[in-house]
Write a protein that holds these residues in place. Structure first.
Motif, PDB file in Angstrom:
ATOM      1  N   ALA A   1       0.835  -1.207   0.000  1.00 54.88           N
ATOM      2  CA  ALA A   1       0.000   0.000   0.000  1.00 54.88           C
ATOM      3  C   ALA A   1       0.871   1.259   0.000  1.00 54.88           C
ATOM      4  CB  ALA A   1      -0.933  -0.012   1.213  1.00 54.88           C
ATOM      5  N   ALA A   2       1.930   1.248   0.807  1.00 54.04           N
ATOM      6  CA  ALA A   2       2.838   2.409   0.859  1.00 54.04           C
ATOM      7  C   ALA A   2       3.546   2.605  -0.476  1.00 54.04           C
ATOM      8  CB  ALA A   2       3.846   2.224   1.987  1.00 54.04           C
ATOM      9  N   TRP A   3       3.973   1.502  -1.113  1.00 53.25           N
ATOM     10  CA  TRP A   3       4.648   1.622  -2.403  1.00 53.25           C
ATOM     11  C   TRP A   3       3.709   2.225  -3.449  1.00 53.25           C
ATOM     12  CZ3 TRP A   3       6.531  -4.180  -2.367  1.00 53.25           C
ATOM     13  CH2 TRP A   3       7.444  -4.343  -1.313  1.00 53.25           C
ATOM     14  N   LEU A   4       2.438   1.764  -3.446  1.00 53.03           N
ATOM     15  CA  LEU A   4       1.481   2.287  -4.416  1.00 53.03           C
ATOM     16  C   LEU A   4       1.162   3.755  -4.139  1.00 53.03           C
ATOM     17  CD1 LEU A   4      -1.007  -0.713  -4.722  1.00 53.03           C
ATOM     18  CD2 LEU A   4       0.410   0.215  -6.557  1.00 53.03           C
ATOM     19  N   ALA A   5       1.037   4.101  -2.860  1.00 52.53           N
ATOM     20  CA  ALA A   5       0.718   5.490  -2.505  1.00 52.53           C
ATOM     21  C   ALA A   5       1.844   6.433  -2.912  1.00 52.53           C
ATOM     22  CB  ALA A   5       0.448   5.591  -1.005  1.00 52.53           C
ATOM     23  N   ASP A   6       3.090   5.981  -2.714  1.00 52.51           N
ATOM     24  CA  ASP A   6       4.249   6.827  -3.039  1.00 52.51           C
ATOM     25  C   ASP A   6       4.668   6.713  -4.504  1.00 52.51           C
ATOM     26  OD1 ASP A   6       4.262   7.484  -0.410  1.00 52.51           O
ATOM     27  OD2 ASP A   6       5.902   6.129   0.148  1.00 52.51           O
ATOM     28  N   GLY A   7       4.234   5.607  -5.138  1.00 53.59           N
ATOM     29  CA  GLY A   7       4.693   5.358  -6.507  1.00 53.59           C
ATOM     30  C   GLY A   7       6.114   4.872  -6.579  1.00 53.59           C
ATOM     31  N   THR A   8       6.656   4.447  -5.410  1.00 49.30           N
ATOM     32  CA  THR A   8       8.053   3.973  -5.382  1.00 49.30           C
ATOM     33  C   THR A   8       8.142   2.644  -4.649  1.00 49.30           C
ATOM     34  OG1 THR A   8       8.311   6.138  -4.350  1.00 49.30           O
ATOM     35  CG2 THR A   8      10.235   5.171  -5.298  1.00 49.30           C
ATOM     36  N   ALA A   9       8.869   1.715  -5.244  1.00 45.27           N
ATOM     37  CA  ALA A   9       9.137   0.418  -4.623  1.00 45.27           C
ATOM     38  C   ALA A   9      10.538   0.444  -4.021  1.00 45.27           C
ATOM     39  CB  ALA A   9       9.020  -0.684  -5.668  1.00 45.27           C
ATOM     40  N   PRO A  10      10.912  -0.553  -3.216  1.00 41.71           N
ATOM     41  CA  PRO A  10      12.283  -0.599  -2.668  1.00 41.71           C
ATOM     42  C   PRO A  10      13.330  -0.627  -3.776  1.00 41.71           C
ATOM     43  CG  PRO A  10      10.870  -2.195  -1.585  1.00 41.71           C
ATOM     44  CD  PRO A  10      10.084  -1.662  -2.737  1.00 41.71           C
ATOM     45  N   GLU A  11      14.552  -0.289  -3.419  1.00 40.56           N
ATOM     46  CA  GLU A  11      15.640  -0.224  -4.399  1.00 40.56           C
ATOM     47  C   GLU A  11      15.757  -1.536  -5.169  1.00 40.56           C
ATOM     48  OE1 GLU A  11      20.464   0.546  -4.660  1.00 40.56           O
ATOM     49  OE2 GLU A  11      19.449   0.571  -2.710  1.00 40.56           O
ATOM     50  N   GLY A  12      15.850  -1.419  -6.485  1.00 37.28           N
ATOM     51  CA  GLY A  12      15.986  -2.591  -7.343  1.00 37.28           C
ATOM     52  C   GLY A  12      14.660  -3.124  -7.849  1.00 37.28           C
ATOM     53  N   PHE A  13      13.538  -2.732  -7.224  1.00 40.06           N
ATOM     54  CA  PHE A  13      12.220  -3.228  -7.614  1.00 40.06           C
ATOM     55  C   PHE A  13      11.440  -2.136  -8.348  1.00 40.06           C
ATOM     56  CE2 PHE A  13      13.507  -5.911  -4.122  1.00 40.06           C
ATOM     57  CZ  PHE A  13      13.093  -7.175  -4.515  1.00 40.06           C
ATOM     58  N   GLN A  14      10.546  -2.577  -9.211  1.00 35.57           N
ATOM     59  CA  GLN A  14       9.696  -1.639  -9.930  1.00 35.57           C
ATOM     60  C   GLN A  14       8.261  -2.149  -9.907  1.00 35.57           C
ATOM     61  OE1 GLN A  14      11.151  -0.230 -13.685  1.00 35.57           O
ATOM     62  NE2 GLN A  14       9.096   0.127 -14.512  1.00 35.57           N
ATOM     63  N   ILE A  15       7.321  -1.226  -9.684  1.00 44.89           N
ATOM     64  CA  ILE A  15       5.904  -1.576  -9.712  1.00 44.89           C
ATOM     65  C   ILE A  15       5.478  -1.750 -11.166  1.00 44.89           C
ATOM     66  CG2 ILE A  15       3.571  -0.763  -9.179  1.00 44.89           C
ATOM     67  CD1 ILE A  15       4.840   0.844  -6.849  1.00 44.89           C
ATOM     68  N   GLU A  16       4.806  -2.862 -11.463  1.00 43.82           N
ATOM     69  CA  GLU A  16       4.318  -3.111 -12.813  1.00 43.82           C
ATOM     70  C   GLU A  16       2.829  -2.768 -12.893  1.00 43.82           C
ATOM     71  OE1 GLU A  16       6.270  -3.507 -15.231  1.00 43.82           O
ATOM     72  OE2 GLU A  16       8.133  -3.968 -14.200  1.00 43.82           O
ATOM     73  N   ARG A  17       2.058  -3.409 -13.748  1.00 50.12           N
ATOM     74  CA  ARG A  17       0.728  -2.903 -14.084  1.00 50.12           C
ATOM     75  C   ARG A  17      -0.409  -3.835 -13.685  1.00 50.12           C
ATOM     76  NH1 ARG A  17      -0.128  -0.121 -19.541  1.00 50.12           N
ATOM     77  NH2 ARG A  17      -0.239  -2.268 -20.304  1.00 50.12           N
ATOM     78  N   GLU A  18      -0.220  -4.607 -12.632  1.00 53.35           N
ATOM     79  CA  GLU A  18      -1.318  -5.448 -12.155  1.00 53.35           C
ATOM     80  C   GLU A  18      -1.355  -5.408 -10.638  1.00 53.35           C
ATOM     81  OE1 GLU A  18      -1.557  -9.394 -13.657  1.00 53.35           O
ATOM     82  OE2 GLU A  18      -1.186  -8.807 -15.726  1.00 53.35           O
ATOM     83  N   CYS A  19      -2.568  -5.336 -10.086  1.00 49.36           N
ATOM     84  CA  CYS A  19      -2.712  -5.468  -8.635  1.00 49.36           C
ATOM     85  C   CYS A  19      -4.160  -5.796  -8.302  1.00 49.36           C
ATOM     86  CB  CYS A  19      -2.249  -4.214  -7.887  1.00 49.36           C
ATOM     87  SG  CYS A  19      -3.437  -2.869  -7.860  1.00 49.36           S
ATOM     88  N   GLU A  20      -4.347  -6.238  -7.077  1.00 51.55           N
ATOM     89  CA  GLU A  20      -5.679  -6.499  -6.540  1.00 51.55           C
ATOM     90  C   GLU A  20      -5.785  -5.794  -5.199  1.00 51.55           C
ATOM     91  OE1 GLU A  20      -7.887 -10.543  -6.454  1.00 51.55           O
ATOM     92  OE2 GLU A  20      -7.028 -10.337  -4.438  1.00 51.55           O
ATOM     93  N   LEU A  21      -6.859  -5.021  -5.022  1.00 54.53           N
ATOM     94  CA  LEU A  21      -7.106  -4.302  -3.780  1.00 54.53           C
ATOM     95  C   LEU A  21      -8.375  -4.856  -3.158  1.00 54.53           C
ATOM     96  CD1 LEU A  21      -6.526  -0.702  -5.192  1.00 54.53           C
ATOM     97  CD2 LEU A  21      -4.882  -2.035  -3.877  1.00 54.53           C
ATOM     98  N   LYS A  22      -8.352  -5.045  -1.849  1.00 53.97           N
ATOM     99  CA  LYS A  22      -9.511  -5.630  -1.185  1.00 53.97           C
ATOM    100  C   LYS A  22      -9.868  -4.812   0.051  1.00 53.97           C
ATOM    101  CE  LYS A  22      -9.909 -10.066  -1.260  1.00 53.97           C
ATOM    102  NZ  LYS A  22      -9.751 -11.525  -1.028  1.00 53.97           N
TER     103      LYS A  22
END
Length: 338
Positions: free
Chosen positions: A190-211
């Motif tokens: 949730a924090a990564w999506l809110a900030d638009g940033t993942a931990p170093e070396g990782f990148q957010i791609e284009r699929e997710c599920e929110l519940k």
């Protein structure tokens, strides 16, 4: 659908590891591949007997009939738990129970009660099992002895439990516990999506599920869709938490992380294969194993760090017995073919 890679990356299909559930091996364990292989040999795979619904056993990872039960590639141990299940649709069993019940009623003049019908169901299973089709599958297992990690290529906790139960039965000095991170995967995602940033070396791609977590438990799924949008952030603000999020690591591995820290839909990107040559037979197995374990043995610790590091509970917790074998079930996501 698998996670979509960043621009310029292409997913490459490898035969090993589609899903991983990660366990910590306790510090008391002393790695000895030969000793473990000797123990596994006591539970070799054998097909179901005519009246047996489910059979488990260890089989050679390379698929050779009399091959080693533990293959070591680049210091990584690879194992395979084989299973065979007789498939009996419940409708077929119920029809046979009805036939047996009608026979009892014709002979005695009385309808069978609940207890007798339960007995008739047992009889129906014994009658039908020898005629049932069988389905074979296998679960791959990877042990990283240096990092004391055990990874099970399973799409469900039940299949992972089958593996850990068989391993602990073979070697009681192999203490296993699920990896627990200091921060929950759902909160971190949730924090990564809110900030638009993942931990170093990782990148957010284009699929997710929110519940959501209210009475209705609403679910929102995004596929092949940008996630750095106000709409996604509004769902997060409304209290929905990610249960799945597609990520990539260093443009080499794509995967989906779940809120239970299962790693699903693993794919290797074209950048991972630079300098690799195709092989056949044993060469292909060794090349796939070296590539997959070489990358994932770096990615998994980085992912744990990105989730706040590992939450240690001490050796006593790590030595807790593995869960009992799950009952027979239908095929699940990620199940490897025989």
């Amino acid at each position: 659908m698998p996670a979509r890679p960043s621009a310029g990356c292409v997913f490459v299909e490898l035969s090993l590891f589609k899903n991983l559930i990660v366990f910590r091996i306790g510090e008391a364990w002393q790695p000895d591949a030969q000793q473990l292989e000797d123990a596994l040999a006591n539970d070799l795979f054998a097909p179901c007997s005519p009246t047996q619904a489910l059979a488990f056993g260890w089989a050679p990872p390379r698929g050779d009939e009399h091959g080693a039960l533990i293959e070591i590639v680049g210091g990584q141990w690879l194992l395979k738990l084989a299973r065979e299940q007789r498939l009996l649709p419940s409708s077929v069993v119920n029809d046979h129970v009805d036939t047996l019940a009608q026979r009892v009623e014709a002979e005695t003049g009385r309808k069978p009660g609940k207890k007798l019908r339960r007995d008739l169901k047992d009889q129906a299973l014994l009658d039908l099992l020898p005629q049932a089709f069988t389905k074979r599958s296998a679960t791959r297992v990877w042990i990283d002895p240096t990092q004391r990690l055990l990874m099970v290529d399973a799409g469900s906790a039940g299949r992972a439990d089958e593996v850990t139960t068989m391993l602990v039965r073979a070697s009681s000095d192999l203490p296993l516990s699920l990896i627990n991170t200091a921060e929950s995967p759902a909160a971190c995602m949730a924090a990564w999506l809110a900030d638009g940033t993942a931990p170093e070396g990782f990148q957010i791609e284009r699929e997710c599920e929110l519940k959501g977590h209210d009475d209705e438990k609403p679910v929102v799924r995004y596929a092949r869709h940008p996630l750095d949008t106000d709409e996604v952030r509004q769902h997060l603000t409304a209290g929905k938490l990610p249960t799945r999020l597609a990520l990539s690591w260093r443009e080499r591995v794509g995967f989906t992380l779940t809120d239970t820290m299962a790693i699903k839909k693993i794919n290797f990107l074209d950048l991972a294969l630079e300098g690799q040559t195709a092989g056949e037979g044993d060469d292909a197995f060794d090349a796939d194993a070296a590539l997959a374990t070489g990358l994932l043995s770096k990615m998994i610790p980085a992912l744990i760090d990105g989730l706040g590091g590992e939450q240690a509970f001490g050796e006593a917790a790590a030595a807790a017995p593995a869960p009992a074998l799950a009952p027979a079930a239908e095929a699940v996501e990620g199940e490897a073919p025989w």
